[in-house]
Design a protein around this motif. Structure first.
Motif, PDB file in Angstrom:
ATOM      1  N   THR A   1      -3.315  -2.243  -3.733  1.00 34.32           N
ATOM      2  CA  THR A   1      -1.888  -2.036  -3.507  1.00 34.32           C
ATOM      3  C   THR A   1      -1.384  -0.904  -4.392  1.00 34.32           C
ATOM      4  OG1 THR A   1      -1.567  -4.365  -2.953  1.00 34.32           O
ATOM      5  CG2 THR A   1       0.387  -3.125  -3.624  1.00 34.32           C
ATOM      6  N   LYS A   2      -0.744   0.089  -3.777  1.00 34.33           N
ATOM      7  CA  LYS A   2      -0.169   1.197  -4.546  1.00 34.33           C
ATOM      8  C   LYS A   2       1.187   0.772  -5.113  1.00 34.33           C
ATOM      9  CE  LYS A   2      -2.409   5.089  -2.211  1.00 34.33           C
ATOM     10  NZ  LYS A   2      -3.460   4.321  -1.532  1.00 34.33           N
ATOM     11  N   ILE A   3       1.387   0.997  -6.408  1.00 31.80           N
ATOM     12  CA  ILE A   3       2.664   0.714  -7.058  1.00 31.80           C
ATOM     13  C   ILE A   3       3.393   2.044  -7.204  1.00 31.80           C
ATOM     14  CG2 ILE A   3       3.819  -0.381  -9.005  1.00 31.80           C
ATOM     15  CD1 ILE A   3       1.926  -2.265  -7.467  1.00 31.80           C
ATOM     16  N   LEU A   4       4.525   2.196  -6.525  1.00 31.95           N
ATOM     17  CA  LEU A   4       5.195   3.487  -6.406  1.00 31.95           C
ATOM     18  C   LEU A   4       6.553   3.488  -7.106  1.00 31.95           C
ATOM     19  CD1 LEU A   4       4.556   4.051  -2.576  1.00 31.95           C
ATOM     20  CD2 LEU A   4       3.193   4.953  -4.475  1.00 31.95           C
ATOM     21  N   GLU A   5       6.759   4.461  -7.968  1.00 29.96           N
ATOM     22  CA  GLU A   5       8.108   4.693  -8.495  1.00 29.96           C
ATOM     23  C   GLU A   5       8.968   5.250  -7.355  1.00 29.96           C
ATOM     24  OE1 GLU A   5       9.212   3.817 -11.426  1.00 29.96           O
ATOM     25  OE2 GLU A   5       7.242   3.128 -12.109  1.00 29.96           O
TER      26      GLU A   5
END
Length: 332
Positions: free
Chosen positions: A3-7
């Motif tokens: 899972t990509k954690i995106l600002e």
């Protein structure tokens, strides 16, 4: 799945929107709770949301749009009531259940001929939907039955490794899910209470608003076809057992202390949730986060003081509190 954690930068929101357009599932912040989004017209993507959450497939989803005019993609006509509600409460934490247009998959609507639609008031959410180029079906971004997520970390705790991306944002301002209002008949009916109250809606529409009976009691009818999320299944439950103490304020405090002492003597770890008597907005904001904090502390029992349900927001928080406790109530 990683899972990509995106600002929430412009580039990342554009990237996450493209993920959604291509059939991915992405969690994002709204003013109520974090949502787990998929293209509302992509049946396979919507089914992936059900799978990630472990959510029953007859539990309808709320479809989020980027601007009020997008409602025309989802429903064939607008009544005077719908227009008045849009003008007064959108963008904001009000979901309207309306007749759906053909082409919306049954997976999105739980097999119903209606659809719940909302225009969130957080910029990140609206920019993400705009970037996706399609309405986004989005239930709360948590494991089904668990407390709803009001912080990015709650979503990471529940769904990391199960979804494509999480767009991080600030803690959710409201803290409980939107009011769900059925406007398919002559009399509007609240299917799920929220921070927009029956009294506020009545003032705008100049007509009586009813509360669906399923809101007021525990559903034991397995045949119920829920028209809104949270009407049929166990919801918002912490890991610990939970009891709601209801009654006159001083008696509630004494009973919480008594039960806490007795359980601690038995070696149980006890958590307490007791809001100030009229702090309804604070209770709405903090309730789910408090449940998750107590889960992290590995308490065995949660004792919660009931709020007055005469106030509309207090009524909405009590709806969540009673469901969290499985309607386990002690009256004093």
């Amino acid at each position: 799945m990683k899972t990509k954690i995106l600002e929430p930068t412009k580039e990342n929101i554009t990237y996450a929107g493209r993920m959604l357009a291509e059939g991915g599932i992405v969690a994002f912040p709204t003013e109520t709770v974090y949502g787990l989004g998929a293209d509302a017209f992509n049946e396979e993507a919507v089914k992936a949301v059900y799978a990630a959450k472990g959510r029953p497939s007859d539990n309808p989803m709320i479809v989020h749009i980027a601007r009020a005019s997008d409602i025309g993609q989802l429903t064939p006509r607008l009544s005077g009531d719908i227009v008045a509600l849009i003008e007064n409460f959108w963008p904001g934490p009000l979901t309207m259940v309306v007749k759906k247009k053909p082409g919306i998959p049954d997976a999105t609507t739980g097999g119903l001929d209606t659809v719940g639609i909302r225009l969130p008031d957080t910029q990140i959410a609206r920019e993400l939907i705009e970037a996706a180029g399609c309405p986004i079906a989005a239930p709360s971004a948590n494991i089904s039955g668990r407390p709803s997520p009001t912080k990015a970390q709650h979503v990471i705790d529940d769904l990391s490794g199960k979804i494509d991306a999480i767009v991080k944002g600030d803690d959710c301002r409201v803290g409980i899910e939107s009011t769900v209002l059925d406007v398919t008949g002559d009399t509007p009916v609240i299917l799920r209470p929220g921070i927009i109250t029956a009294e506020q809606i009545e003032a705008v529409l100049d007509k009586k608003v009813e509360i669906d009976p399923a809101v007021l009691k525990q559903s034991t009818d397995g045949s119920l076809k829920p028209k809104a999320p949270g009407m049929k299944y166990k919801h918002y439950a912490p890991k610990a057992d939970m009891v709601v103490i209801e009654g006159q304020r001083d008696k509630v405090k004494k009973e919480i202390e008594r039960l806490k002492g007795l359980n601690e003597q038995l070696g149980n770890k006890v958590g307490v949730i007791l809001f100030e008597e009229k702090a309804f907005i604070e209770a709405a904001h903090d309730f789910f986060a408090r449940l998750r904090e107590l889960d992290k502390e590995n308490v065995d029992l949660i004792l919660a003081g009931a709020l007055s349900d005469i106030d509309g927001v207090g009524f909405a928080v009590m709806n969540r509190m009673l469901k969290s406790a499985g309607y386990n109530i002690v009256k004093v």
